[in-house]
Motif scaffolding. Structure first.
Motif, mmCIF file in Angstrom:
data_model
loop_
_atom_site.group_PDB
_atom_site.id
_atom_site.type_symbol
_atom_site.label_atom_id
_atom_site.label_comp_id
_atom_site.label_asym_id
_atom_site.label_seq_id
_atom_site.Cartn_x
_atom_site.Cartn_y
_atom_site.Cartn_z
ATOM 1 N N THR A 5 7.898 -19.446 19.124
ATOM 2 C CA THR A 5 7.702 -18.008 19.024
ATOM 3 C C THR A 5 8.991 -17.254 19.316
ATOM 4 O O THR A 5 9.344 -16.303 18.627
ATOM 5 N N GLU A 6 9.729 -17.703 20.317
ATOM 6 C CA GLU A 6 10.978 -17.049 20.684
ATOM 7 C C GLU A 6 12.014 -17.170 19.569
ATOM 8 O O GLU A 6 12.783 -16.255 19.312
ATOM 9 N N ARG A 7 12.033 -18.322 18.891
ATOM 10 C CA ARG A 7 13.005 -18.508 17.809
ATOM 11 C C ARG A 7 12.655 -17.650 16.591
ATOM 12 O O ARG A 7 13.529 -17.164 15.903
ATOM 13 N N ILE A 8 11.367 -17.473 16.311
ATOM 14 C CA ILE A 8 10.955 -16.698 15.150
ATOM 15 C C ILE A 8 11.150 -15.199 15.387
ATOM 16 O O ILE A 8 11.739 -14.507 14.562
ATOM 17 N N PHE A 9 10.699 -14.695 16.506
ATOM 18 C CA PHE A 9 10.733 -13.263 16.758
ATOM 19 C C PHE A 9 12.058 -12.855 17.405
ATOM 20 O O PHE A 9 12.116 -12.451 18.558
ATOM 21 N N THR A 10 13.130 -12.965 16.607
ATOM 22 C CA THR A 10 14.443 -12.545 17.083
ATOM 23 C C THR A 10 14.630 -11.060 16.807
ATOM 24 O O THR A 10 13.930 -10.468 15.967
ATOM 25 N N HIS A 11 15.590 -10.463 17.475
ATOM 26 C CA HIS A 11 15.883 -9.046 17.264
ATOM 27 C C HIS A 11 16.311 -8.800 15.823
ATOM 28 O O HIS A 11 15.896 -7.824 15.189
ATOM 29 N N GLU A 12 17.126 -9.699 15.260
ATOM 30 C CA GLU A 12 17.590 -9.539 13.883
ATOM 31 C C GLU A 12 16.440 -9.644 12.894
ATOM 32 O O GLU A 12 16.319 -8.836 11.965
ATOM 33 N N ARG A 52 16.821 -5.993 11.549
ATOM 34 C CA ARG A 52 17.891 -5.863 10.559
ATOM 35 C C ARG A 52 17.311 -5.424 9.222
ATOM 36 O O ARG A 52 16.328 -5.999 8.739
ATOM 37 N N PRO A 53 17.867 -4.399 8.577
ATOM 38 C CA PRO A 53 17.342 -3.956 7.275
ATOM 39 C C PRO A 53 17.390 -5.078 6.240
ATOM 40 O O PRO A 53 18.337 -5.883 6.217
ATOM 41 N N LEU A 54 16.390 -5.134 5.396
ATOM 42 C CA LEU A 54 16.364 -6.125 4.320
ATOM 43 C C LEU A 54 17.286 -5.717 3.170
ATOM 44 O O LEU A 54 17.869 -6.572 2.503
ATOM 45 N N PHE A 55 17.393 -4.417 2.917
ATOM 46 C CA PHE A 55 18.201 -3.893 1.811
ATOM 47 C C PHE A 55 19.424 -3.206 2.413
ATOM 48 O O PHE A 55 19.323 -2.123 2.997
ATOM 49 N N GLU A 56 20.595 -3.839 2.252
ATOM 50 C CA GLU A 56 21.811 -3.404 2.936
ATOM 51 C C GLU A 56 22.876 -2.953 1.947
ATOM 52 O O GLU A 56 22.849 -3.309 0.761
ATOM 53 N N GLU A 57 23.831 -2.208 2.448
ATOM 54 C CA GLU A 57 24.993 -1.835 1.640
ATOM 55 C C GLU A 57 25.836 -3.084 1.372
ATOM 56 O O GLU A 57 26.125 -3.841 2.295
ATOM 57 N N PRO A 58 26.226 -3.325 0.107
ATOM 58 C CA PRO A 58 27.102 -4.466 -0.161
ATOM 59 C C PRO A 58 28.502 -4.222 0.391
ATOM 60 O O PRO A 58 28.931 -3.079 0.536
ATOM 61 N N GLY A 59 29.200 -5.289 0.693
ATOM 62 C CA GLY A 59 30.562 -5.173 1.227
ATOM 63 C C GLY A 59 31.263 -6.524 1.189
ATOM 64 O O GLY A 59 30.769 -7.479 0.568
ATOM 65 N N GLU A 60 32.399 -6.609 1.855
ATOM 66 C CA GLU A 60 33.183 -7.845 1.829
ATOM 67 C C GLU A 60 32.436 -9.018 2.444
ATOM 68 O O GLU A 60 32.735 -10.175 2.138
#
Length: 204
Positions: free
Chosen positions: A5-12, A16-24
């Motif tokens: 459970t601890e490994r699955i429910f991480t903060h990220e 973390r947004p699924l749809f992000e700004e592209p970049g380097e």
């Protein structure tokens, strides 16, 4: 259980947004070197035929996992059949240049017949239309394998998508869909011009 459970429910994973700004941070040498990810929207919107191939490839991949023994066949039946059917719908719409908002595969098969005759002067190969109508008979409006039900207009209620039990062979389904995909992607008019089609024996 607690460690999992601890490994699955991480903060990220949760924030973390699924749809992000592209970049380097997404740059890579090729699709296999990583980082792995999708680009969607803007110039990355696929054409109808490219999207059809994506659905086909996904269905093919699911059947490959079954054949390798990675997944039980009964756990993937609806996704696999839906993906194949949707791929065919998109392919036929691309060939006929149809802009109609319909999922009726039987009607689309009729449009395909008319398009082939108009563009080549020949009838579409019988086996192609027969295969499309066979799938349409099971799932005429793309609800059977997507929702597990279909709406009966007469009774105005949801009914079982397939009234009687039928069997689908995984190897045969995969080969039949490969054949149909190749025929539709290869240009139906060219196939019609060479009708009747040469059938290869299983050992060829």
């Amino acid at each position: 259980m607690r460690r999992q459970t601890e490994r699955i429910f991480t903060h990220e994973a949760m924030n973390r947004p699924l749809f992000e700004e592209p970049g380097e941070h997404i740059l890579r040498e090729d699709p296999f070197s990583g980082p792995q990810g999708f680009m969607v929207g803007d110039e990355f919107i696929p054409t109808r035929i490219e999207m059809a191939q994506q659905y086909f490839d996904a269905a093919h991949m699911l059947l490959e996992t079954i054949k390798r023994g990675d997944w039980e066949d009964y756990k993937l039946v609806n996704p696999a059949l839906y993906l194949y059917r949707h791929s065919l719908e998109l392919l036929v719409k691309d060939i006929t240049r149809s802009s109609r908002r319909t999922h009726d595969l039987s009607e689309l098969a009729g449009e395909l017949e008319a398009t082939v005759i108009a563009s080549s002067g020949f009838s579409a190969p019988t086996w192609i239309i027969k295969r499309l109508k066979e799938i349409a008979a099971i799932d005429p409006t793309s609800t059977a394998f997507r929702y597990g039900e279909k709406f009966d207009v007469a009774s105005k209620q949801a009914v079982p998508p397939v009234p009687e039990a039928v069997y689908v062979s995984v190897p045969h389904l995969q080969r039949a869909m490969l054949t149909l995909n190749a025929a539709l992607r290869g240009g139906i008019a060219e196939i019609a011009n060479e009708h009747p089609v040469h059938y290869f024996d299983d050992d060829e």
